[in-house]
Design a protein around this motif. Structure first.
Motif, PDB file in Angstrom:
ATOM      1  N   VAL A 205      38.780  80.253  75.281  1.00 57.27           N
ATOM      2  CA  VAL A 205      39.806  79.308  75.729  1.00 57.27           C
ATOM      3  C   VAL A 205      40.285  78.475  74.543  1.00 57.27           C
ATOM      4  O   VAL A 205      41.490  78.251  74.341  1.00 57.27           O
ATOM      5  N   GLY A 206      39.333  78.019  73.726  1.00 56.74           N
ATOM      6  CA  GLY A 206      39.681  77.243  72.553  1.00 56.74           C
ATOM      7  C   GLY A 206      40.431  78.045  71.514  1.00 56.74           C
ATOM      8  O   GLY A 206      41.397  77.566  70.913  1.00 56.74           O
ATOM      9  N   TYR A 207      40.016  79.284  71.297  1.00 55.12           N
ATOM     10  CA  TYR A 207      40.678  80.135  70.304  1.00 55.12           C
ATOM     11  C   TYR A 207      42.127  80.432  70.698  1.00 55.12           C
ATOM     12  O   TYR A 207      43.028  80.412  69.850  1.00 55.12           O
ATOM     13  N   VAL A 208      42.342  80.733  71.974  1.00 58.11           N
ATOM     14  CA  VAL A 208      43.701  81.031  72.442  1.00 58.11           C
ATOM     15  C   VAL A 208      44.601  79.814  72.279  1.00 58.11           C
ATOM     16  O   VAL A 208      45.755  79.917  71.830  1.00 58.11           O
ATOM     17  N   GLY A 209      44.077  78.647  72.630  1.00 58.57           N
ATOM     18  CA  GLY A 209      44.858  77.429  72.447  1.00 58.57           C
ATOM     19  C   GLY A 209      45.051  77.088  70.981  1.00 58.57           C
ATOM     20  O   GLY A 209      46.130  76.662  70.565  1.00 58.57           O
ATOM     21  N   GLY A 210      44.003  77.309  70.180  1.00 60.05           N
ATOM     22  CA  GLY A 210      44.064  76.940  68.772  1.00 60.05           C
ATOM     23  C   GLY A 210      44.975  77.817  67.946  1.00 60.05           C
ATOM     24  O   GLY A 210      45.530  77.366  66.936  1.00 60.05           O
ATOM     25  N   THR A 211      45.163  79.063  68.338  1.00 59.54           N
ATOM     26  CA  THR A 211      46.015  79.969  67.565  1.00 59.54           C
ATOM     27  C   THR A 211      47.447  79.464  67.488  1.00 59.54           C
ATOM     28  O   THR A 211      48.076  79.483  66.416  1.00 59.54           O
TER      29      THR A 211
ATOM     30  N   GLY B 297      46.236  63.593  68.246  1.00 59.27           N
ATOM     31  CA  GLY B 297      46.291  65.012  68.581  1.00 59.27           C
ATOM     32  C   GLY B 297      44.974  65.536  69.111  1.00 59.27           C
ATOM     33  O   GLY B 297      44.937  66.403  69.993  1.00 59.27           O
ATOM     34  N   ALA B 298      43.866  65.006  68.582  1.00 58.70           N
ATOM     35  CA  ALA B 298      42.549  65.416  69.063  1.00 58.70           C
ATOM     36  C   ALA B 298      42.364  65.027  70.529  1.00 58.70           C
ATOM     37  O   ALA B 298      41.854  65.816  71.344  1.00 58.70           O
ATOM     38  N   ALA B 299      42.785  63.804  70.871  1.00 62.27           N
ATOM     39  CA  ALA B 299      42.677  63.360  72.264  1.00 62.27           C
ATOM     40  C   ALA B 299      43.531  64.224  73.187  1.00 62.27           C
ATOM     41  O   ALA B 299      43.097  64.645  74.265  1.00 62.27           O
ATOM     42  N   PHE B 300      44.756  64.504  72.756  1.00 62.57           N
ATOM     43  CA  PHE B 300      45.650  65.349  73.546  1.00 62.57           C
ATOM     44  C   PHE B 300      45.069  66.745  73.724  1.00 62.57           C
ATOM     45  O   PHE B 300      45.091  67.309  74.827  1.00 62.57           O
ATOM     46  N   GLY B 301      44.540  67.330  72.648  1.00 60.05           N
ATOM     47  CA  GLY B 301      43.980  68.675  72.718  1.00 60.05           C
ATOM     48  C   GLY B 301      42.815  68.774  73.682  1.00 60.05           C
ATOM     49  O   GLY B 301      42.691  69.752  74.433  1.00 60.05           O
ATOM     50  N   ALA B 302      41.962  67.759  73.679  1.00 61.34           N
ATOM     51  CA  ALA B 302      40.822  67.774  74.592  1.00 61.34           C
ATOM     52  C   ALA B 302      41.273  67.710  76.047  1.00 61.34           C
ATOM     53  O   ALA B 302      40.773  68.447  76.905  1.00 61.34           O
ATOM     54  N   MET B 303      42.253  66.843  76.329  1.00 63.03           N
ATOM     55  CA  MET B 303      42.688  66.663  77.706  1.00 63.03           C
ATOM     56  C   MET B 303      43.404  67.896  78.244  1.00 63.03           C
ATOM     57  O   MET B 303      43.186  68.295  79.387  1.00 63.03           O
ATOM     58  N   PHE B 304      44.243  68.521  77.440  1.00 70.14           N
ATOM     59  CA  PHE B 304      45.031  69.633  77.947  1.00 70.14           C
ATOM     60  C   PHE B 304      44.295  70.967  77.885  1.00 70.14           C
ATOM     61  O   PHE B 304      44.614  71.883  78.643  1.00 70.14           O
TER      62      PHE B 304
ATOM     63  N   ASN C 232      49.310  68.321  65.525  1.00 74.14           N
ATOM     64  CA  ASN C 232      48.775  69.645  65.829  1.00 74.14           C
ATOM     65  C   ASN C 232      47.454  69.909  65.114  1.00 74.14           C
ATOM     66  O   ASN C 232      46.614  70.664  65.619  1.00 74.14           O
ATOM     67  N   ALA C 233      47.266  69.309  63.944  1.00 72.69           N
ATOM     68  CA  ALA C 233      45.989  69.469  63.242  1.00 72.69           C
ATOM     69  C   ALA C 233      44.856  68.858  64.059  1.00 72.69           C
ATOM     70  O   ALA C 233      43.755  69.423  64.151  1.00 72.69           O
ATOM     71  N   GLY C 234      45.123  67.695  64.671  1.00 76.75           N
ATOM     72  CA  GLY C 234      44.115  67.088  65.533  1.00 76.75           C
ATOM     73  C   GLY C 234      43.844  67.937  66.761  1.00 76.75           C
ATOM     74  O   GLY C 234      42.690  68.097  67.186  1.00 76.75           O
TER      75      GLY C 234
ATOM     76  N   PHE D 100      40.176  74.695  68.639  1.00 78.73           N
ATOM     77  CA  PHE D 100      39.619  75.840  67.931  1.00 78.73           C
ATOM     78  C   PHE D 100      38.146  75.640  67.579  1.00 78.73           C
ATOM     79  O   PHE D 100      37.358  76.582  67.665  1.00 78.73           O
ATOM     80  N   CYS D 101      37.793  74.430  67.194  1.00 81.84           N
ATOM     81  CA  CYS D 101      36.433  74.190  66.713  1.00 81.84           C
ATOM     82  C   CYS D 101      35.474  73.735  67.811  1.00 81.84           C
ATOM     83  O   CYS D 101      34.277  74.031  67.748  1.00 81.84           O
ATOM     84  N   PHE D 102      35.980  73.007  68.813  1.00 80.04           N
ATOM     85  CA  PHE D 102      35.079  72.436  69.814  1.00 80.04           C
ATOM     86  C   PHE D 102      34.814  73.388  70.964  1.00 80.04           C
ATOM     87  O   PHE D 102      34.012  73.082  71.846  1.00 80.04           O
ATOM     88  N   GLY D 103      35.506  74.533  70.979  1.00 84.62           N
ATOM     89  CA  GLY D 103      35.201  75.515  72.014  1.00 84.62           C
ATOM     90  C   GLY D 103      33.770  76.005  71.915  1.00 84.62           C
ATOM     91  O   GLY D 103      33.102  76.233  72.938  1.00 84.62           O
ATOM     92  N   GLN D 104      33.274  76.163  70.694  1.00 81.36           N
ATOM     93  CA  GLN D 104      31.882  76.575  70.505  1.00 81.36           C
ATOM     94  C   GLN D 104      30.919  75.498  71.002  1.00 81.36           C
ATOM     95  O   GLN D 104      29.871  75.805  71.578  1.00 81.36           O
ATOM     96  N   ILE D 105      31.279  74.239  70.778  1.00 82.23           N
ATOM     97  CA  ILE D 105      30.445  73.139  71.281  1.00 82.23           C
ATOM     98  C   ILE D 105      30.424  73.151  72.803  1.00 82.23           C
ATOM     99  O   ILE D 105      29.374  72.955  73.428  1.00 82.23           O
TER     100      ILE D 105
END
Length: 397
Positions: free
Chosen positions: A56-62, A229-236, A347-349, A355-360
């Protein structure tokens, strides 16, 4: 020469609501529908492609990686030429990217390639659109103009996700992709009718901005934008799979709550950042954003709507004020690059999280991700508050 004579020689500010601003809003409505239809992508990956949390994280992160990589090139094109060609190209590629999703059958190279195309298309359109609106708007109402323009996209967050979810349930996901492609094509057609605004006379940066909004450190703004951006990425990205794991199957309340509150903030308080200071308003909005992310770690079944309301309140106040903060005092010939770097920072956030927190999330669960992101995003608030204090101390009498 008296100050009144000087004032009379300065050109009057153009109105905010013009023919081209209205057309830009119409284009944003169509683009917003195409773009927001893919807010349900985490649900699609989990329920149809049977993806893991890391996937899920990889697909969003790409898509985010592609958006970041394209941003500098996009900025150079905008600063050296007109805005309309990039608006058209971004809308057309958005339509083609949605159509290409019809060929997705599994998580593999094709899916990631299509997501990269969507990320590049988003950057081309969004940076060009924000720069175009900044060209159209009076400098003292920049935050309000970006906020009102953003309302069109926000409205589609609820409308598109509601319609897309119904289409997916009734005729399948291919119907969602075809509908999004049609909306992108409509946006491309509308951009052809936009006119490039005439160049404005160059005035001193302080004269262009309302009291309390002095030029800021771009580096500080960009670092805070990464945190946002990090906050937005986590929520969405991770709220949907967390809710699915708790037994929720309808994601509509999340997007409906988000949209209603974000629209309310921008409609009724759209000028707050311009009046009270963009750094100050952005700092408090990002602090509240971080609180919402932390609270989402404790999500229970049936509470998606409440989380959406908090999410919308935070994002509705933060994004236009932070965007205006990045662009304030910037000449037309530099707005494209500054807007591109702002988009890249946001977008970097988002990439850092998706991309990185999907593993977590896969190792420790989604709740841990929300808590970690909340700690990181709140750091941006302190940067903005520090900038706000400097602006206040140097504020002209």
């Amino acid at each position: 020469m008296s100050s009144s004579a000087l004032a009379s020689e300065e050109p009057a500010e153009p109105p905010l609501f013009t023919r081209d601003f209205a057309l830009a809003v119409v284009a944003q409505l169509a683009f917003g529908f195409a773009f927001a239809s893919f807010f349900l992508l985490p649900k699609y990956v989990v329920t149809t492609l049977y993806g893991t949390p890391s996937q899920v994280g990889y697909v969003g992160g790409t898509a985010v990686v592609a958006a970041v990589l394209v941003s500098p090139w996009c900025g150079k094109l905008l600063d050296s030429g007109p805005r309309r060609p990039l608006l058209f190209a971004g809308a057309l590629l958005t339509s083609l990217g949605a159509l290409a999703f019809v060929g997705v059958t599994q998580i593999g190279w094709y899916l990631y390639a299509v997501r990269a195309l969507q990320g590049a298309a988003y950057t081309l359109y969004f940076v060009a659109a924000a720069t175009y609106v900044a060209d159209l708007s009076p400098a003292s109402r920049l935050g309000q103009a970006l906020g009102w323009f953003g309302c069109a996209g926000l409205a589609m967050n609820a409308v598109a996700t509601l319609i897309a979810e119904r289409i997916a349930q009734s005729i399948g996901w291919h119907g969602v992709f075809y509908t999004a492609a049609a909306a992108g094509a409509v946006c491309a057609v509308v951009t052809l009718f936009l006119r490039e605004p005439p160049a404005k006379p160059k005035l001193a940066a302080r004269a262009l901005m309302p009291s309390g909004n002095l030029p800021t450190s771009r580096a500080v703004v960009m670092l805070a934008t990464v945190a946002a951006g990090a906050a937005f990425g986590a929520m969405f990205t991770f709220t949907q799979p967390l809710a699915l794991s708790l037994g929720d199957t309808n994601m509509g309340p999340l997007f409906a709550g988000y949209t209603v509150m974000a629209l309310g903030v921008r409609v009724f308080f759209g000028s707050a950042a311009d009046r009270f200071g963009r750094a100050r308003v952005s700092g408090w909005a990002l602090a509240f954003y971080s609180l919402v992310v932390a609270v989402t770690a404790g999500l229970s079944q049936g509470w998606l709507g409440v989380v959406g309301l908090g999410f919308g309140l935070a994002h509705g106040a933060l994004y236009p004020s932070l965007n205006a903060l990045a662009l304030e005092g910037v000449e037309r010939e530099q707005r494209g690059m500054v807007g591109a770097y702002f988009n890249a920072a946001f977008n970097a956030g988002t990439f850092l999280v998706t991309f990185c927190f999907g593993q977590i999330a896969q190792a420790y669960g989604y709740r841990v991700v929300f808590l970690l992101v909340a700690c990181f995003s709140v750091s941006g608030s302190f940067l903005l508050w520090g900038q706000s204090r400097k602006s206040w101390l140097t504020r002209p009498s």
